[in-house]
Design an enzyme around this catalytic site. Sequence first.
Site, PDB file in Angstrom:
ATOM      1  CG  HIS B  38      -2.243  -0.654   0.983  1.00  0.00           C
ATOM      2  ND1 HIS B  38      -2.386  -2.016   0.954  1.00  0.00           N
ATOM      3  CD2 HIS B  38      -3.489  -0.153   0.746  1.00  0.00           C
ATOM      4  CE1 HIS B  38      -3.661  -2.322   0.715  1.00  0.00           C
ATOM      5  NE2 HIS B  38      -4.350  -1.206   0.592  1.00  0.00           N
ATOM      6  CE  LYS B 106      -7.036 -11.383  10.627  1.00  0.00           C
ATOM      7  NZ  LYS B 106      -7.002 -10.824  11.988  1.00  0.00           N
TER       8      LYS B 106
END
Lengths: 296, 201
Positions: B38, B106
Site C-alpha cells: 500500500h 478482516k
Amino acid sequence: MKQTDSIVENVAFNLVKQAVVYLPDDVKASLRKAYAEETSEAGKTQLKTILDNLALAEKHEAPICQDTGTFVFYVKAGADFEGLDCVEEALTNATRKATFEVPLRPNAVHPFTQKNSGDNTGKGIPQVHWELVSGDSLELTVLAKGGGSENVSVLGMLNPSEGLQGLKRLVVDAVIKAGAQPCPPTILGVGVGGGADAALSLAKKALLKPLDEANEEAEIAGLEREILEAANMTGIGPMGLGGKTTVLGVHVDWAFRHPASFPVAVVFNCWAARRASAKINADGSVEYLTHKKRPR
Amino acid sequence: MATYRLKTPISEAQIRKLEVNDVVYLSGTVVTARDQAHRRAIELLQKGKALPVNLEGLAVFHCGPVMKKENDSWVAVAAGPTTSTRMEMVEDEFIKGSKVRVVIGKGGMGKRTSAAMVKYGAVYCAFTGGAAVLAAKAIKHVKGVEWLDLGMPEALWILEVDEFGPLVVAIDSCGRNLFLDVAKKVEANRQRIYRKLGFQP
C-alpha cells in the site's frame, strides 16, 4: 552429534506440521459447539466457514491459516536426558525444514532492517522456554502464534488496591479494545503476579491448556468462568461481525507478586489455537500427546 | 441479505447495489496488497505513475499468502485475510488512485475508508480470518507477482479466483459500516458488563 539430536529434530518437525494443519480436538469441539449455539446470522456464517476450512486443511494437509505464526517451543527437560545442549539447535533446524517442506510462511523479520530471514529462524526466534525437571525424558510443546492475536496483548501494572475488580476490568476492556482484530472466537490467557515479564509469560503459557480442562483451584476456575461470561456479553461475536461467541475459553495462571505491584497480562489466541506436544523417552521412543491419531 | 455472484471488472452500478450483510462470491482477478505494498503504491500514485497492474474494477485483498513454486509456476497454499485496520490511514488514497471496487480483508475498517467508499463507489468485504485453505482453493491460477522484493507476504500477487467467498459486505457505498454498528452495541454492552461485575462507574 548425539543420536537424540535427530530424534528431537524429527519430533519437533512433526509437531510443527501437526500444529499448523490439525487443531487439537478440544478446540474443534468447542468451535462446533459455538456454531450450534450461535444465533447471529453473520456470526454463524463465520463459524461455518471456519469449520469448512478446518476440514479442507486436514484433507489437503495444508496450513489452516496463511499466518502460520512464529514458533514458541516449551521444553520440559529431564535433567538426565542425553543431549540437552543440542536441543535448541535441533528446534531451529526443525523450524527451518518445516518452513520449506510444509510449507510455512516465512515470518521472521529483522526489526530494524525489515529484512525477512526467509526461514522463520533468526536472532531470538524460534523462542524456546525451558523448564528443568528430574528424569530422563524430554517433553516438547510447540505453539504457532499468529500476529493478529499477538498484537492485542495487554500488560497492566495495576495498583494492588484495585484487586480482583481491577483485574476483571482490565481483561474486559482488553477484549473490547481488541474487537475483531485477534480473530474471535479467541482463547484468553491471563497471567497474574510475578513481575511484568512473568505475567506475560504465564499468560501465554496458559494458552497451552486444553479448553476442556478446568482449573484445579476452585476459586480460579470461578474467576475464569466469570471472565468468560463477561467477554461473551460484549456481542463482538465471531470475526467481530456480532454474536454471542467472542471467547471460547479463559485460562488464568499466577505467581506471587511484589507488595507494591499487581501485574496482570492478557494474551489472546485466535480461534486457530495451534499447539502440539510430544514426549521423547530416554530409549528414543516417542509419545504424541495432543495429536494421537494423526498421520505423521 | 442477498447473495451476489460478481465477476471482475465490476462496475460502479453493481457496487452501488450492494448493502451491508449481503454475501458475495467473487470471480475474476484479485490482487493482494498489505502494509508495504500500500505504501509503495501510494507513493507511485501520488507521483502520477501507474501501478504494475491496473486495478480498475478489480478487488484488492489484504493478504500475505503462503505460496510455493511447482514446475516454475506459483501455487497458493494458504491465503486468508490479514487485519485491515493497519491499512486504514492509506486505503482512501489507494481507492482514489487505483479505482479498485472491492476491498477484502478482516476486522473491518474505519470512517476514512467508509467515506472514500461512498465517494468513489467501492465496498469492503470481510472474509473469515484464518480460513486460508478455503481461500486458496478458490484461487484457480496465479497470474503473476510484482514487488517480490518486499518478501512473500508483502508482494502483489495477481490471482485468478472462482467463486471466492463467502464474503460478507461489511462497508457499503451508502456509508453503512457493520463493524462500527457492532462497536456501538459493544460499547452499550460494556456498561451492562461493568454493572454485572459491580465496577464503580
